[in-house]
Enzyme design. Structure first.
Site, PDB file in Angstrom:
ATOM      1  CB  ALA A 295     -20.104  25.777  68.749  1.00 53.07           C
ATOM      2  CD  GLU A 296     -16.165  25.646  74.768  1.00 49.68           C
ATOM      3  OE1 GLU A 296     -15.480  26.026  75.735  1.00 49.68           O
ATOM      4  OE2 GLU A 296     -17.364  25.984  74.624  1.00 49.68           O
TER       5      GLU A 296
ATOM      6  CG  LEU B 161      16.348  15.161  48.277  1.00 54.65           C
ATOM      7  CD1 LEU B 161      15.232  14.250  48.775  1.00 54.65           C
ATOM      8  CD2 LEU B 161      17.567  15.036  49.172  1.00 54.65           C
TER       9      LEU B 161
ATOM     10  CE  LYS C 157      10.680  14.907  45.122  1.00 55.31           C
ATOM     11  NZ  LYS C 157       9.708  15.948  44.728  1.00 55.31           N
TER      12      LYS C 157
ATOM     13  NE  ARG D 291      15.284  23.703  47.122  1.00 55.12           N
ATOM     14  CZ  ARG D 291      15.965  24.001  46.019  1.00 55.12           C
ATOM     15  NH1 ARG D 291      15.475  24.913  45.181  1.00 55.12           N
ATOM     16  NH2 ARG D 291      17.109  23.420  45.734  1.00 55.12           N
TER      17      ARG D 291
ATOM     18  CD  GLU E  74       7.013  19.872  49.811  1.00 62.19           C
ATOM     19  OE1 GLU E  74       6.844  19.922  48.571  1.00 62.19           O
ATOM     20  OE2 GLU E  74       8.139  19.794  50.341  1.00 62.19           O
TER      21      GLU E  74
ATOM     22  CE  LYS F 202       9.677  13.345  41.217  1.00 57.33           C
ATOM     23  NZ  LYS F 202      10.383  14.304  40.367  1.00 57.33           N
TER      24      LYS F 202
ATOM     25  CB  CYS G 275     -28.300  13.973  22.242  1.00 58.34           C
ATOM     26  SG  CYS G 275     -27.737  12.437  23.032  1.00 58.34           S
TER      27      CYS G 275
END
Length: 796
Positions: free
Chosen positions: A35-36, A84, A116, A137, A174, A315, A424
Site C-alpha cells: 500500500a505504501e 553454446l 541454464k 536474440r 534471460e 543439458k 463412473c
C-alpha cells in the site's frame, strides 16, 4: 511550487520507488507494505499528469505498457549473441574440462557455474545508467526491439544503482516466467475460454514479442542477468563471478544458485546438485552452464564456429518426447473428479520411463484432439505428473473412405474424437458436469469406493455428524482392511472389530508394540470411546445430517435451509430441482447438485442403509408455513428452467394449466395464452428425456407438501427474525458456533460477508476488514453483551 522544486520532488519519488522495487523484485526482501509503494506511485503519477515535462524514461510510471506497436523493429547487436555447445552426459562435462586444461596448459581450471534457464535470451542496453533498449536474440546477429515490453518487467531496473555508472553497458540475460505465475496465467486462460500455454518458456517468449506491451505487463515476467557484452566508461571485474556480483550491485537481478567450482569433478558435482534441487526451484531450467571464470583465459581460448570454447551447456535429460497413445482411461479422485489419463507406449523422458500422462479434463482432450493411436508429445517437468502437450497430426492413423481419386484419396481418422464416459468406471453412478466447470464428477458420493475415505472423513467431521476421535488413521485402516464399505457400516462396528483392526494394522505396518498400560485404564479404552462417539451421533439435527452426506455445494447453511423449509428427510430426498430452486438462498447450481445426488440410486441405497442402521434425524417437523406461497404453480413453472418461460409467462401458463401434472399431457399448441415462440420452447423442453417425469414428480411432491403444511400459517417470530448478522473477531466467552446457534435460534440468519443487506455486525477482539466495512456502510455494531441481550439470554 517552483519548477526546481517540482523536479526535485519527482526525482525523489522516482528514487524511492526504484529503491522499494529493487528490494521487492530483486532482493525479494520488501521493506514497506504494498500500500505504501502504491501511495508513492500514485503521487508520482499525479505529479507527472499535471506536469508531463517531468516524465523521464526511467520513471516507474512508464512500466504500465502503451499503445500497440505496428511491428517490431530489427536491432543489430554490437556483439553477436552466440549459442553454446551442448553436453548431455557427465563424460561430456569431463571431456570439456580436459580440452580447456590442455588448451590453456594448466593442471586445474576454475569455472563459474549456474542454471541454464528455460526462457528467452535478452539484451539490455543502458546509457549513463538508464535503460534505453531491450532486444531479443533473434538469429544472434540481429534481434528485435522489444523495449516497450521490457520496460513492463518489474525485475528489470529502469535505472541502475550506484555512482560512476558506465556510459554504455549492454547486459545479457534471460526473461522467464516463474512456475507459480505460469499456473496462474493458465488458470486465467481456462477461465476466459482461451488456449492454455504448453510451458513457461512459450508463455514468456510469446509475451516478450507481443506488439501490445499492456498484455506483456499482465504476464508477471522475471529476468536474470548472466553477463555483459559491452561496457564503456567503467572497468568491470576480470572474472565472470566478479561481473555477476557487480551486476547485482548495479541493481540487476542475478540467480542465487550460482557457484565457482574447480575442475571436472566440480562441474559434475554441481550438475548433480542442481538436478536434485531442480523440482523445488521456482522457475524451469533445462540444464546448467559452465563458463571458464577468468576472462583472460576466456580470451585465450577464443571461439569455434558460432560458439565459445570457454563455455558449454550441460543439458538435463529431455523433458519432452514422442510416443503413441494406446488407450484413454479415466481415474476417479477422492472428491469424485473424473480425470482422463492417456495410457502410453513406454517412453524415456525427463529421466524416467513414462507410461501414463494426464489429459486434465474432457475439454482439454478435445481441444488437443487426442485420440487412441495418435503420436503425441509428452512432457515431464521435475516431479510434476507427465502431461500430453499436443498431437503430431502428420502421424495420425487414417483410413480411406469413399470419395477422392487415385492421387488424392479421401481419408478420415481411424478413431473417433474422445468423449468422457457417462457412468463412473468405479461404481457405475452417473457422471455430472456443472455448467461453467471444466471438471466432471461421479455423482455417487456415498457409494463410490474411490470416494469412500473422503466421504467418511467428511461424514464424521465435527460440523457434520461429530464422531469424536474418528480421525484419518482410523478411517484409512477401517477402509483398507475392509471393515467399512460405506458410512452405514460405522454403526455396525463392534468392540471386537476395532481391536482386531488395530492388531491387523500393527502387523501390516510392523508397528512397535504399545507400552504397557498404566493405572486402571483399559487397553481398549480408545475403542470404547470411538464406539460411544459413533452411537452418540445417531440422532443428528437434520441440517447437520444433510451436510454430512457430502452433497456438492451443500454446506452447513444450505443444509439448515433445506431442513427449515422442507422439514423432513423424506421431502428433501425426493425434491426435484425446480422445487429446490424456489427455496431461499438456493440457486440453480446448488439445486441441480442436490437433485443429482438424490437421483443417483446408489446414493439413495447408501442413505437407506444409514437409516436402517439406526440413524434418525432429530427435530423433523412440518414444512415452513411460508412454503405455501412458493408452491404456487406460477412459482414452480418459473423454476423449471424452460427457455423463454419468464415469471410473467409462467403466471399466464398457471392461469391456463394450474395442475402441474396436467401440463405433461397437455396439447401445447392449445395454450394460446402464450406467444408462439414460448409455446415452441415449452414443447421442446417437454420432449427432452426425463422432463415429463420430473414434472409429474414435482406435482406429486407439491401436493404432499401442501398436505403436510400446518393449518395455520402463523409464523413463530424470534427477536432476530428477518435480520442478517455477521460475526467477526473473537468474542469473550462465546465460540463462533455457539454465537451462530444463538442467532439462528432467535430467528436470525448468519452471513459470512458484510454487505448493504447486513443488519448487524457482532464484533469481538481482533475484528478485521469486516468491522471496517461495517463502519463504512453505517451498519449497527454489537459486542457479545449486546448480542446476548438481543437474543434474550441476559436482561438489561
Amino acid at each position: 511550487m517552483s519548477d526546481l522544486d517540482l523536479q526535485n520532488t519527482a526525482a525523489q519519488l522516482r528514487e524511492t520507488l526504484h529503491k522499494y522495487g529493487y528490494q521487492y523484485y530483486v532482493l525479494d526482501d520488501p521493506t514497506v507494505p504494498d500500500a505504501e509503494y502504491d501511495r508513492i506511485f500514485r503521487e508520482l503519477q499525479a505529479l507527472e499528469l499535471a506536469h508531463p515535462e517531468l516524465i523521464t524514461p526511467d520513471s516507474p510510471t512508464q512500466r504500465v505498457g502503451g499503445a500497440p506497436l505496428p511491428s517490431l523493429k530489427p536491432v543489430t547487436h554490437r556483439v553477436p549473441m552466440l549459442s553454446l555447445n551442448n553436453a548431455f552426459e557427465e563424460e561430456d562435462a569431463l571431456a570439456f574440462d580436459k580440452r580447456v586444461r590442455e588448451a590453456l596448459g594448466v593442471a586445474e581450471v576454475s569455472y563459474d557455474v549456474g542454471p541454464k534457464f528455460d526462457g528467452m535470451a535478452m539484451s539490455l542496453t543502458y546509457e549513463n545508467g538508464v535503460l534505453v533498449q531491450g532486444a531479443t536474440r533473434g538469429d544472434g546477429a540481429t534481434g528485435e526491439d522489444v523495449t516497450p515490453n521490457v520496460r513492463t518487467i518489474q525485475a528489470i531496473p529502469l535505472k541502475l544503482r550506484g555512482t560512476n555508472l558506465p556510459t554504455l553497458l549492454e547486459v545479457r540475460g534471460e526473461v522467464l516466467m516463474f512456475k507459480k505465475d505460469f499456473i496462474r496465467l493458465n488458470e486465467e486462460q481456462v477461465a476466459k475460454g482461451d488456449k492454455t500455454f504448453a510451458n513457461p518458456r512459450n508463455a514468456a517468449a510469446g509475451a516478450t514479442r507481443l506488439l501490445d506491451s499492456r498484455i506483456t505487463a499482465s504476464r508477471r515476467l522475471n529476468f536474470f542477468a548472466y553477463g555483459i557484452a559491452t561496457c564503456e566508461g567503467a572497468t568491470p571485474p576480470n572474472t565472470q563471478a566478479g561481473v555477476m556480483e557487480w551486476l547485482s550491485q548495479l541493481g540487476l537481478p542475478i540467480c542465487e544458485e550460482r557457484a565457482v567450482v574447480k575442475g571436472g569433478a566440480g562441474l559434475v558435482e554441481y550438475y548433480r546438485h542442481i538436478g536434485a534441487v531442480r523440482p523445488s526451484l521456482p522457475y524451469e531450467i533445462d540444464g546448467v552452464v559452465y563458463k571458464v571464470n577468468a576472462f583472460a583465459q576466456q580470451e585465450e581460448l577464443g571461439f569455434v564456429s558460432r560458439a565459445p570454447r570457454w563455455a558449454i551447456a550441460h543439458k538435463f535429460p529431455a523433458q519432452e518426447a514422442l510416443t503413441i497413445v494406446d488407450a484413454i482411461d479415466v481415474q476417479v479422485g477422492r472428491t469424485g473428479a473424473i480425470t482422463p489419463v492417456a495410457r502410453l507406449q513406454p517412453v524415456f523422458v525427463g529421466g524416467v520411463t513414462v507410461t501414463n500422462a494426464t489429459l486434465h479434463n474432457e475439454d482439454e482432450v478435445r481441444r488437443k484432439d487426442v485420440r487412441i493411436g495418435d503420436t503425441v508429445i509428452v512432457r515431464r517437468a521435475g516431479d510434476v505428473i507427465p502431461e500430453v502437450v499436443g498431437v503430431v497430426l502428420e502421424k495420425r492413423p487414417m483410413r480411406d473412405v469413399p470419395g477422392g481419386d487415385l492421387f488424392n484419396p479421401a481419408k478420415e481418422p481411424l478413431q473417433a474424437a474422445y468423449r468422457l464416459p457417462t457412468q463412473c468406471p468405479v461404481c457405475g453412478s452417473h457422471v455430472v458436469r456443472e455448467e461453467g466447470e471444466a471438471v466432471a464428477r461421479c455423482s455417487g458420493g456415498l457409494a463410490c469406493p474411490a470416494q469412500r475415505k473422503q466421504a467418511i472423513a467428511h461424514f464424521a467431521g465435527r460440523r457434520a455428524m461429530d464422531i469424536d476421535g474418528l480421525g484419518e488413521r482410523y478411517i484409512d485402516n477401517l477402509v483398507d482392511l475392509e471393515y467399512v464399505h460405506g458410512v452405514a457400516d460405522l454403526y455396525r462396528l463392534t468392540l471386537a472389530d476395532f481391536v482386531e483392526m488395530k492388531r491387523r494394522a500393527d502387523e501390516r505396518d510392523q508397528s512397535v508394540p504399545a507400552a504397557t498400560q498404566s493405572g486402571k485404564e483399559s487397553p481398549t479404552k480408545w475403542a470404547e470411546n470411538l464406539l460411544e462417539a459413533i452411537q452418540a451421533s445417531k440422532q443428528p439435527a437434520l441440517g447437520r445430517m444433510l451436510f454430512a452426506l457430502g452433497i456438492r455445494h451443500v454446506g452447513e447453511s444450505t443444509g439448515k435451509t433445506l431442513a427449515d423449509w422442507l422439514g423432513t428427510l423424506e421431502f428433501v430426498r425426493h425434491a426435484p430441482a425446480p422445487l429446490l430452486r424456489v427455496l431461499p438462498d438456493i440457486g440453480g447450481t446448488v439445486a441441480d447438485a442436490i437433485a443429482d445426488f438424490f437421483a443417483e440410486e446408489r446414493n439413495q441405497q447408501a442413505l437407506q442403509a444409514l437409516l436402517d442402521a439406526g440413524v434418525t434425524p432429530a427435530g423433523q417437523h412440518a414444512p415452513h408455513p411460508e412454503l405455501r406461497d412458493k408452491l404456487e404453480p406460477a412459482e414452480l413453472y418459473a423454476a423449471l428452467g424452460v427457455p423463454k418461460l419468464t415469471p410473467v409467462r409462467s403466471k399466464q401458463l398457471a392461469s391456463s394449466v394450474p395442475d402441474l401434472a396436467a401440463l405433461a399431457t397437455a396439447n401445447v399448441d392449445d395454450l394460446t395464452v402464450l406467444p408462439a415462440d414460448v409455446r415452441a420452447s415449452l414443447q421442446q423442453w417437454l420432449n427432452e428425456p426425463g422432463h415429463k417425469q420430473q414434472l409429474q414428480a414435482l406435482a406429486e411432491l407439491r401436493l404432499a407438501l401442501l398436505a403436510a403444511l400446518p393449518e395455520t400459517s402463523a409464523i413463530a417470530v424470534g427477536p432476530l427474525s428477518g435480520k442478517t448478522l455477521v460475526l467477526t473477531g473473537t468474542l469473550p466467552t462465546l465460540g463462533r458456533d455457539q454465537a451462530k446457534a444463538l442467532i439462528e435460534n432467535a430467528g436470525g440468519k448468519v452471513s459470512g460477508s458484510v454487505s448493504k443487506k447486513t443488519d448487524v455486525v457482532v464484533a469481538g477482539a481482533e475484528a478485521g476488514s469486516k468491522l471496517t466495512k461495517a463502519e463504512e456502510l453505517g451498519i449497527i455494531i454489537w459486542d457479545e453483551a449486546a448480542l446476548l441481550v438481543a437474543v434474550g439470554s441476559i436482561t438489561t
